[in-house]
Enzyme design. Structure first.
Site, PDB file in Angstrom:
ATOM      1  N   TYR A 127       0.814  -1.201   0.012  1.00 21.73           N
ATOM      2  CA  TYR A 127       0.100  -0.113   0.139  1.00 21.73           C
ATOM      3  C   TYR A 127       0.797   1.201  -0.011  1.00 21.73           C
ATOM      4  CZ  TYR A 127      -3.078   3.731   1.811  1.00 21.73           C
ATOM      5  OH  TYR A 127      -3.768   4.949   1.616  1.00 21.73           O
ATOM      6  N   GLU A 130      -3.284   7.609  -4.219  1.00 19.00           N
ATOM      7  CA  GLU A 130      -3.269   6.384  -3.415  1.00 19.00           C
ATOM      8  C   GLU A 130      -3.232   5.123  -4.311  1.00 19.00           C
ATOM      9  OE1 GLU A 130      -5.946   4.796   0.314  1.00 19.00           O
ATOM     10  OE2 GLU A 130      -7.202   4.435  -1.608  1.00 19.00           O
TER      11      GLU A 130
END
Length: 252
Positions: A109, A200
């Site tokens: 992530y 993101e």
């Protein structure tokens, strides 16, 4: 202003962030044609709405063969996709992203945003790719790495390297430390140059053939800076926005 995943990847590609091969489809026939052009054994059909959790809601399908592509495209296109971010009413799927399948070795992530308390841009990264970062923060906050960036200096290469080592990429494939650090640098540049409020990547994947790929992407732009990015206004999808917000923005 939020944009779709396929649009976010177009922006990222400008900064040389590696992304899967693929294209947007507005019909089932489009999806089949794109899959045939990719000429890979496995493709992924992904619903394009402004919400996370699409996979859990049935909006992302790994498809092996053209028949599966057609079947999954027919199922997803036009569906009322309900996720934890859409509310119970869901959101109608009007477009698909068809991409090549990936030999995923590891999911990570990464995101870039502004920490208003620190008054700095912060890069967040975690080994828990593919999960909701809110869940990771609640249950295992120690797995979230943070790098704060001095706005007068910008992200330094050593910081990007530290992030790559912090994610233990060297234990998975030492040759991917430099490519991963380059991706972190590129994501920072995207954030700054495009006046984003959020970048993101979830997940950022390491592949079996030794690549670092932004498998999914979410970008939001700072509305106050849109006057500097008229080209990005073309990405706006008013059907995905609250009607009251659309009316308010049109009234300036």
């Amino acid at each position: 202003m939020k944009i779709h995943e396929y649009q976010a990847k177009q922006v990222l590609a400008k900064y040389e962030v590696p992304i899967p091969r693929g294209s947007v489809a507005f019909s089932v026939d489009d999806a089949v044609r794109i899959a045939e052009g990719l000429a890979t054994e496995v493709c992924v059909v992904k619903a394009q709405i402004h919400a996370g959790g699409r996979g859990k809601g049935g909006g992302v399908k790994v498809s092996k063969g053209i028949d599966a592509i057609r079947k999954n495209a027919e199922a997803i296109l036009g569906m009322q996709l309900v996720t934890h971010q859409t509310g119970p009413q869901g959101q109608k799927v009007k477009q698909l992203l068809v991409e090549e399948g990936m030999d995923i070795q590891t999911e990570l992530y990464c995101s870039v945003l502004v920490d208003r308390g620190q008054q700095r841009i912060v890069l967040l990264a975690s080994t828990e790719g593919g999960m909701d970062i809110e869940e990771v923060a609640e249950k295992t906050p120690e797995k979230i790495l943070k790098v704060f960036v001095d706005p007068a200096v910008g992200l330094r290469p050593y910081q990007a390297n530290e992030l790559a080592f912090g994610l233990k990429i060297n234990e998975i494939n030492p040759k991917l430390i430099r490519p991963a650090a380059a991706v972190f640098m590129a994501l920072y540049q995207t954030f700054v140059q495009e006046d984003c409020s959020l970048v993101e990547i979830n997940p950022l994947v390491l592949t079996g053939d030794g690549r670092v790929i932004a498998l999914d992407a979410k970008l939001s732009f700072d509305d106050n800076a849109m006057f500097r990015h008229k080209d990005n206004l073309a990405f706006r999808d008013k059907d995905e926005e609250d009607p009251l917000e659309v009316e308010a923005s049109e009234a300036d």
